[in-house]
Design an enzyme around this catalytic site. Structure first.
Site, mmCIF file in Angstrom:
data_model
loop_
_atom_site.group_PDB
_atom_site.id
_atom_site.type_symbol
_atom_site.label_atom_id
_atom_site.label_comp_id
_atom_site.label_asym_id
_atom_site.label_seq_id
_atom_site.Cartn_x
_atom_site.Cartn_y
_atom_site.Cartn_z
ATOM 1 N NE ARG A 43 -4.098 6.011 3.135
ATOM 2 C CZ ARG A 43 -4.541 5.085 3.980
ATOM 3 N NH1 ARG A 43 -5.114 5.448 5.103
ATOM 4 N NH2 ARG A 43 -4.417 3.813 3.705
ATOM 5 C CG HIS A 80 -9.411 6.626 5.630
ATOM 6 N ND1 HIS A 80 -10.390 5.658 5.474
ATOM 7 C CD2 HIS A 80 -8.248 5.950 5.817
ATOM 8 C CE1 HIS A 80 -9.830 4.454 5.567
ATOM 9 N NE2 HIS A 80 -8.542 4.600 5.785
ATOM 10 C CG HIS A 92 -8.426 6.170 1.565
ATOM 11 N ND1 HIS A 92 -8.364 5.893 0.220
ATOM 12 C CD2 HIS A 92 -7.859 5.116 2.192
ATOM 13 C CE1 HIS A 92 -7.790 4.714 0.042
ATOM 14 N NE2 HIS A 92 -7.470 4.219 1.226
ATOM 15 N NE ARG A 148 -4.173 5.341 9.656
ATOM 16 C CZ ARG A 148 -4.600 4.443 8.775
ATOM 17 N NH1 ARG A 148 -4.014 3.262 8.702
ATOM 18 N NH2 ARG A 148 -5.599 4.721 7.979
ATOM 19 C CD GLU A 180 -3.008 -1.003 2.289
ATOM 20 O OE1 GLU A 180 -2.958 -0.053 3.090
ATOM 21 O OE2 GLU A 180 -3.816 -1.926 2.389
HETATM 22 C C1 SIN Z 1 -7.081 0.878 2.606
HETATM 23 O O1 SIN Z 1 -7.369 -0.300 2.490
HETATM 24 O O2 SIN Z 1 -6.734 1.586 1.678
HETATM 25 C C2 SIN Z 1 -7.175 1.508 3.959
HETATM 26 C C3 SIN Z 1 -6.077 1.028 4.779
HETATM 27 C C4 SIN Z 1 -5.799 1.991 5.883
HETATM 28 O O3 SIN Z 1 -6.517 2.953 6.080
HETATM 29 O O4 SIN Z 1 -4.782 1.798 6.529
#
Ligand code: SIN
Length: 564
Positions: free
Chosen positions: A295, A356, A246, A391, A126
């Protein structure tokens, strides 16, 4: 609007325990299970049903250095970079070194993660992670699986749980130490109406505050109750200005409000591209990790593209996955898209940023202790220092697990004696607190979205502050007319009252921080300013209920000590 005094009506019933855990996500249930396993008489109270919190909605997974060649040190590096200079390195080190074993214990508790053909835990990537490090379950249903396993374990362990229970106040003893909570239980059950759980240790694990904004990935219960309760009890909160938006939330129209479907970063982790309306990838050249940049960087890039193109969303293109991969790896997202007549197998998905995650919260030390003796905070409601200004993806479930175990160990190690509650803890004592009409919820969300959303400025924040203070003042003006003693407000009214308090504090901190850092993006202060701002903003509520913002001297938090 009506008014009510904060102090809850005298409890009609009371039960005694060693620990009361408020909240039933990964943080709350793990704390409760570990406390019970240590022989502590433990009660779990939750506002809705046991599995109704944010945990159930987590898609991507849980980050930990579990893969071949990965190390806690590499996980630490990625977390510190994402946190934009404000992580507490000691807290992050605790998280990443204790994380892998905490995940293994979660598996022993009953959670099943997806595995590779050779039987190892399958790992994905991610944003901000330089390696595959995210364990997942049911493809993209990680939170649902963790929630299922923990709820089942709580039922097997026959823990005392009270559902549909809104916590009204923290109770304290004559020395000012936490002595339990008063709560209002709605509906049929063993306990009904206003009562109390008397316990010398209270753990707040109430989740986030995404409902402060109009569009969020958070469920409707995420109204900042824990932060509001802690503030009213005199606790310090920190880093509240760092709200994570997000980048890829399914766009359902500019007017769509409330909980919105998430399109996990793991979709990008498996190779999806962010594109504009012409199909051009715009993250290339913006960051070495392109679509997998941290992010905040991706959310900003999407927002800039939207402004430049005059559009309300961008696109996530994962048509090249093909139907089989979509069905096996991302069944939840596929179903959510198709439910809105979008087929990711044949068309790009319209996405836009939405609120988010609260990177800040109630300030704690590494044992989860807050500045109020006997009060602990765990999970999204807490600010342990691991997230800094932004985060790292999938560190939140891990934080909940690791710090839940630490809190349980601390309570089991100290075993404070039970004492008699003297009163409800409330800065300002009997001072009236404005209790807002439930309809005010939408007004607050719109004010916050306009003034303190993904892109902020001194002017937008000042306007938001003014509108929020007007709501606060007009509710306060009604207070004296109310009969305070036995009014028991409904959940909606308390939620909105909590939303207003956390919104006022969030805006106060965001106005103060005159720079852009992590997920705090100021149009009028576009640069990160380490010389002046490599420090935290800690907020408490004064007796007249105004937020008092204090700057720490450095990026390190001063030690947590009991509030004086
Ligand atoms: C996601 O699945 O993109 C969210 C994961 C997160 O907020 O850590």
């Amino acid at each position: 609007m009506t008014g009510i005094r904060l102090t809850a009506p005298a409890p009609g019933w009371a039960i005694d325990a060693d620990v009361v855990v408020v909240g039933s996500g990964v943080a709350g249930l793990t704390t409760a299970l570990r406390c019970a396993a240590a022989g502590l008489d433990t009660v779990v109270v939750t506002k809705a049903r046991l599995d109704d919190g944010s945990t159930r909605w987590a898609q991507g997974g849980i980050a930990a250095a579990l893969g071949e060649g990965d190390t806690p040190e590499q996980h630490l590096d990625d977390t510190l970079v994402a946190g934009a200079g404000l992580c507490d390195e000691g807290a992050v080190r605790t998280l990443v070194t204790e994380g892998p074993d905490a995940v293994r214990r979660l598996i022993t508790t009953g959670a099943t993660f997806d595995t590779t053909d050779s039987g190892d835990i399958a790992l994905t990537r991610e944003g901000g992670h330089h390696r595959r490090r995210i364990a997942h379950a049911g493809g993209d249903a990680t939170g649902a699986e963790i929630s299922r396993a923990l709820v089942e374990a709580v039922r097997e362990a026959a823990l005392h749980t009270i559902e549909n229970a809104l916590v009204l106040d923290l109770l304290t003893d004559a020395e000012g130490r936490t002595a339990g909570v008063s709560l209002h239980v709605m509906g049929e059950g063993q306990h009904d109406g206003v009562g109390a759980v008397r316990a010398p240790s209270v753990v707040l694990a109430t989740g986030g505050m995404g409902q402060v904004f109009s569009a969020t990935t958070n469920p409707s219960v995420s109204t900042g109750d824990g932060v509001a309760l802690a503030l009213r009890a005199g606790a310090e909160v920190s880093d509240l200005e760092f709200v994570q938006f997000h980048p890829t939330v399914l766009f359902l129209g500019a007017d769509s409000e409330g909980q919105q479907p998430l399109v996990s970063e793991a979709v990008r982790g498996e190779g999806a591209h962010l594109v504009d309306a012409t199909g051009t990838r715009f993250m290339l050249g913006q960051h070495e990790l392109a679509e997998l940049a941290p992010r905040d960087i991706v959310a900003k890039a999407i927002t800039r593209q939207m402004h430049e193109h005059g559009t309300e969303h961008m696109y996530l293109d994962a048509r090249h996955f093909g139907a089989q991969m979509w069905e096996q790896r991302f069944p939840t997202i596929l179903a959510a898209c198709r439910a809105h007549s979008i087929d990711p197998v044949t068309e790009p998905i319209p996405v836009a940023p939405a609120a988010h995650y609260a990177s800040g919260g109630i300030r704690t030390d590494l044992r989860g202790r807050t500045t109020v003796p006997g009060l602990y905070a765990c999970g999204e409601v807490a600010c342990t220092g691991v997230h800094g200004a932004n985060r790292l993806a999938s560190n939140s479930l891990l934080e909940g697990l690791v710090f839940a175990e630490r809190i349980a160990a601390d309570i089991a190690g100290t075993r404070p004696p039970r004492t008699e509650p003297a009163e409800a803890a409330s800065e300002g004592g009997d001072a009236p607190v404005p209790l807002l009409a439930p309809e005010t919820r939408t007004a607050i969300q719109r004010i916050m979205t306009r003034g303190a959303g993904v892109l902020r400025s001194a002017a937008s924040l000042a306007a938001a502050a003014e509108e929020l203070e007007a709501l606060h003042r007009s509710a306060a003006a009604d207070v004296d007319a109310a009969d305070p003693k036995d009014a028991v407000p409904g959940v909606d009214a308390w939620e909105v009252t909590n939303l207003l308090l956390v919104s006022r504090v969030l805006v106060a901190a965001a106005r103060e921080r005159e720079e852009t850092r992590g997920c705090h993006w100021r149009e009028d202060r576009p640069d990160r300013d380490d010389a002046h701002w490599r420090r935290h903003l800690v907020v408490r509520i004064a007796p007249d209920r105004t937020p008092v913002v204090h700057r720490t001297e450095t990026a390190a938090f001063p030690p947590v000590r009991a509030a004086d």
